[in-house]
Design a protein around this motif. Structure first.
Motif, short mmCIF file in Angstrom:
data_model
loop_
_atom_site.label_atom_id
_atom_site.label_comp_id
_atom_site.label_asym_id
_atom_site.label_seq_id
_atom_site.Cartn_x
_atom_site.Cartn_y
_atom_site.Cartn_z
N SER A 356 0.83 -1.20 0.00
CA SER A 356 0.00 0.00 0.00
C SER A 356 0.87 1.25 0.00
N SER A 357 2.17 1.06 0.18
CA SER A 357 3.13 2.16 0.14
C SER A 357 3.46 2.49 -1.32
N THR A 358 3.31 3.75 -1.68
CA THR A 358 3.55 4.14 -3.07
C THR A 358 5.01 3.92 -3.46
N GLY A 359 5.92 4.13 -2.53
CA GLY A 359 7.33 3.91 -2.83
C GLY A 359 7.63 2.46 -3.12
N ALA A 360 7.01 1.56 -2.38
CA ALA A 360 7.24 0.13 -2.58
C ALA A 360 6.68 -0.35 -3.90
N ILE A 361 5.55 0.21 -4.31
CA ILE A 361 4.91 -0.22 -5.56
C ILE A 361 5.85 -0.02 -6.73
N GLU A 362 6.59 1.07 -6.73
CA GLU A 362 7.51 1.35 -7.83
C GLU A 362 8.65 0.35 -7.90
N THR A 363 9.04 -0.20 -6.77
CA THR A 363 10.22 -1.08 -6.74
C THR A 363 9.91 -2.52 -7.15
N ILE A 364 8.64 -2.91 -7.21
CA ILE A 364 8.32 -4.31 -7.47
C ILE A 364 7.64 -4.52 -8.83
N ALA A 365 7.71 -3.51 -9.68
CA ALA A 365 6.99 -3.57 -10.96
C ALA A 365 7.43 -4.74 -11.84
N ASP A 366 8.70 -5.14 -11.75
CA ASP A 366 9.22 -6.20 -12.62
C ASP A 366 9.31 -7.56 -11.91
N ALA A 367 8.71 -7.66 -10.74
CA ALA A 367 8.82 -8.89 -9.96
C ALA A 367 8.12 -10.07 -10.64
N LYS A 368 8.75 -11.24 -10.54
CA LYS A 368 8.17 -12.49 -11.01
C LYS A 368 8.20 -13.50 -9.87
N ASP A 369 7.37 -14.51 -9.97
CA ASP A 369 7.30 -15.52 -8.92
C ASP A 369 7.48 -16.90 -9.55
N GLU A 370 8.61 -17.54 -9.25
CA GLU A 370 8.91 -18.83 -9.83
C GLU A 370 7.97 -19.91 -9.34
N TYR A 371 7.46 -19.77 -8.13
CA TYR A 371 6.50 -20.76 -7.63
C TYR A 371 5.29 -20.82 -8.55
N PHE A 372 4.87 -19.65 -9.04
CA PHE A 372 3.73 -19.56 -9.94
C PHE A 372 4.20 -19.51 -11.39
N SER A 373 5.10 -20.42 -11.74
CA SER A 373 5.55 -20.60 -13.12
C SER A 373 6.14 -19.34 -13.73
#
Length: 434
Positions: A356-373
């Protein structure tokens, strides 16, 4: 959780080292005779939560204790948010047995700000008003009273997607590509039609979705007005959006697409690894729950696609401090740190809880999750968060939803007619609200 089940960017916070020093200073200068619990002035902070906030799993408590040697954190959990809230209300009424930090689900925050503001600490007294620009506006304002009291700091929001089992889809002859599926189930009608295809060739003892209650919950999360309008009037019984979500859920039940599981029940938990359902409506906070229940054996079998019917939000939470808390200053320093952009980003990377933090949202835009393929969770949930409506929250939102999903369970499990079940829901709402 929990759910519950609000969505939506970039100011830097004070570093952890600075906060550590501030906390130690606060501990050392406190006037309270209860500020220290034992020898050496050490403080044990109690944190009482529901569902999976992800702090422990992401290693944040351990990190905080290393930064602050005078602090020990003790967390307690209740899996079902409804049970948690009932217990919290009892303790608030009696004024005892409260933790230093209490979690509050977004569907309850209006009750806190409008009916229980005298039970919770105004965080503005500790300088929380200076943090306003670091959170999405809707998230911040929901925890602020009309007279300006700040009663909670936001942890996460619940942008929605659809989680699905690729191995079960393959066995049923359905496509597994997330982009193709997003097109096939662009509408909820399309989702149900694909479910009917799945049912024809589904593996033994495997249904299309976990429960119609979860289907209802995810659909109603796509609406701005649900149970109350902006004036605070109760409108659920004449809201077309509620009727549409109800009718779609009933159709799924009557078509036999559901595994008929109660969310948060032991049977539901076991079903994640047993392959009892192929899809589950999936707010971002559900990712950590799926991992925990499906275990290592589920890695690579799950994937995530865009939600049918458009963007929505289900759930999200706050950290609040009861006025009866033993260590309010120290508790504030902790929740300020836990909800800072850096920590919210860590929880997302580990558990999937969307910041919910606006600063955090910008840092995770390219995140992927290997557990979810390898699903691009930063993009999928980020887009959903941007596109989700800002929801009107009422004082009994969670209670109304619970009565409706309870009634849907009667349709799902006992074959009760839609009309009869709806009357049961209305009576339940009347009884709860009084």
């Amino acid at each position: 959780m929990p759910i519950a089940r609000a969505a939506k960017r970039a100011t830097a916070r004070l570093g952890a080292v600075v906060l550590a020093g501030a906390l130690l200073a606060a501990c050392g200068s406190s006037d309270s005779p209860d500020s220290a619990d034992g020898a050496g002035g050490k403080v044990t902070l109690t944190v009482d939560l529901f569902g999976s906030f992800g702090f422990k799993e992401a290693g944040l408590y351990e990190e905080y204790e290393k930064l602050n040697p005078g602090v020990k954190i003790k967390q307690s959990d209740t899996q079902d948010e409804a049970d948690y809230w009932k217990s919290l209300q009892t303790r608030l009424a009696g004024g005892g047995g409260l933790a230093d930090v209490q979690g509050v689900e977004v569907g309850r925050i209006a009750s806190v700000t409008q009916q229980q503001s005298d039970k919770f600490q105004d965080l503005k007294e500790f300088g929380a008003d200076r943090l306003k620009g670091e959170f999405a506006e809707a998230k911040w304002s929901a925890a602020t009273t009309k007279d300006g009291k700040i009663l909670g700091l936001g942890t996460d929001v619940g942008p929605e997607a659809m989680c699905y089992r690729t191995d079960l889809f393959e066995q049923a002859g359905l496509p597994t590509d997330r982009e193709e599926l997003a097109k096939r189930w662009a509408t909820w009608d399309g989702y149900l039609e694909l479910g009917k295809e799945y049912k024809k060739k589904a593996p033994a003892k495997s249904a299309w979705l976990d429960s119609v209650g979860s289907l209802y919950g995810i659909m109603i999360g796509q609406e701005e007005e649900r149970y109350y309008d902006a004036s605070g009037e109760l409108i659920y019984d004449r809201n077309p959006a509620v009727k549409e979500a109800w009718d779609t859920s009933v159709e799924a039940a009557e078509a036999g697409l559901s595994a008929k599981l109660d969310q948060w029940s032991p049977q539901w938990n076991q079903a994640f690894s047993a392959g009892s359902f192929a899809t589950i409506p999936c707010p971002a906070w559900m990712l950590g729950y799926v991992k925990g229940q499906a275990g290592d054996g589920g890695k690579g079998k799950w994937d995530i696609a865009k939600l049918p019917g458009g963007a929505g939000n289900w759930g999200g939470s706050y950290l609040s401090i009861p006025r009866a808390a033993k260590h309010k200053k120290e508790a504030y320093a902790l929740i300020k740190w836990l909800t800072a952009p850096e920590q919210q980003a860590k929880v997302f990377q580990k558990q999937g809880n969307f910041p919910s933090s606006t600063g955090a949202i910008e840092t995770i835009a390219d995140a992927k999750d290997e557990y979810f393929s390898g699903a691009p969770i930063g993009r999928i949930f980020g887009d959903a968060a941007k596109e989700s409506p800002v929801q009107v929250l009422g004082v009994h939102d969670q209670n109304v939803m619970q009565q409706i999903t309870n009634a849907l369970s009667e349709v799902e499990r006992k074959g009760v007619s839609s009309d009869k079940a709806w009357q049961t829901a209305r009576k339940g709402v009347d009884n709860v609200i009084g």
